[in-house]
Design a protein around this motif. Structure first.
Motif, mmCIF file in Angstrom:
data_model
loop_
_atom_site.group_PDB
_atom_site.id
_atom_site.type_symbol
_atom_site.label_atom_id
_atom_site.label_comp_id
_atom_site.label_asym_id
_atom_site.label_seq_id
_atom_site.Cartn_x
_atom_site.Cartn_y
_atom_site.Cartn_z
ATOM 1 N N CYS A 40 0.807 -1.223 0.000
ATOM 2 C CA CYS A 40 0.000 0.000 0.000
ATOM 3 C C CYS A 40 0.843 1.277 0.000
ATOM 4 N N TYR A 49 -5.905 3.024 8.196
ATOM 5 C CA TYR A 49 -6.836 2.320 7.327
ATOM 6 C C TYR A 49 -8.006 1.756 8.147
ATOM 7 N N THR A 53 -11.897 2.630 7.763
ATOM 8 C CA THR A 53 -12.869 1.548 7.588
ATOM 9 C C THR A 53 -14.013 1.693 8.593
ATOM 10 N N SER A 56 -16.234 4.485 7.591
ATOM 11 C CA SER A 56 -17.042 4.194 6.406
ATOM 12 C C SER A 56 -18.248 3.343 6.784
ATOM 13 N N MET A 114 -9.012 4.826 0.253
ATOM 14 C CA MET A 114 -9.347 3.453 0.662
ATOM 15 C C MET A 114 -9.561 2.573 -0.557
ATOM 16 N N GLY A 115 -10.254 3.098 -1.558
ATOM 17 C CA GLY A 115 -10.490 2.344 -2.791
ATOM 18 C C GLY A 115 -9.195 2.005 -3.506
ATOM 19 N N GLN A 118 -7.416 -0.719 -1.341
ATOM 20 C CA GLN A 118 -8.178 -1.924 -0.988
ATOM 21 C C GLN A 118 -7.505 -3.207 -1.467
ATOM 22 N N ASP A 119 -7.119 -3.249 -2.736
ATOM 23 C CA ASP A 119 -6.508 -4.471 -3.258
ATOM 24 C C ASP A 119 -5.183 -4.766 -2.558
ATOM 25 N N THR A 122 -5.802 -6.111 0.911
ATOM 26 C CA THR A 122 -6.242 -7.502 0.815
ATOM 27 C C THR A 122 -5.059 -8.421 0.511
#
Length: 161
Positions: A40, A49, A53, A56, A114-115, A118-119, A122
């Protein structure tokens, strides 16, 4: 009589530290942070993060609620919220129902970041447990959750579980 050196030298870390759950948990957390930053960049930290989260999912949360959600103490929560506000990832306003409290809201920029991350987030999570089989991953997560739930009250700030 001269002794030959052992084929495997004595390693105190393996003998002592590696038998301590607390040491291994701390090392795993350090490894997680390293993987998170690899995936990231240094845009935000895993704790930042996590706060984004939480906001959100629960817009308008106050710092106490955020801290309880993530198991963070008041000082850490306040510091991280201020940093996120300076970056433009969240805004704060006085709670109309309690003028002493401030509500926090994730901004469009916070959602955008965040978008973007995100990957990577993960991938970092998956990389952390990838040495385990799928069955062992499930077992590890179940046992880790069990340990956190059973010992949550010992944390500097108990998380809402």
């Amino acid at each position: 009589m001269t002794q030959s050196p052992p084929s495997h030298p004595f390693d105190p870390a393996e003998q002592v530290l590696w038998s301590r759950a607390g040491y291994l948990v701390r090392r795993l957390n350090q490894i997680h942070y390293a993987m998170f930053f690899e995936e990231c960049s240094n845009e935000i930290t895993p704790v930042q993060y996590g706060i984004l989260t939480a906001l959100s999912l629960q817009p308008g949360s106050d710092q106490k609620t955020i801290g309880h959600e993530l198991g963070l103490d008041r000082t850490t929560t306040a510091d991280v919220v201020k940093r996120l506000e300076r970056k433009g990832y969240l805004t704060r306003r006085v709670d109309p129902d309690d003028r002493r409290s401030r509500q926090s809201f994730i901004t469009e920029e916070g959602l955008r970041v965040m978008g973007l991350l995100q990957d990577g987030m993960t991938r970092a999570q998956q990389r952390l447990i990838s040495p385990l089989s799928k069955k062992d991953q499930d077992t590890f997560m179940r046992l880790l959750s069990k340990l956190v739930q059973a010992n949550n009250h010992y944390g500097r700030a108990a998380a809402d579980l």
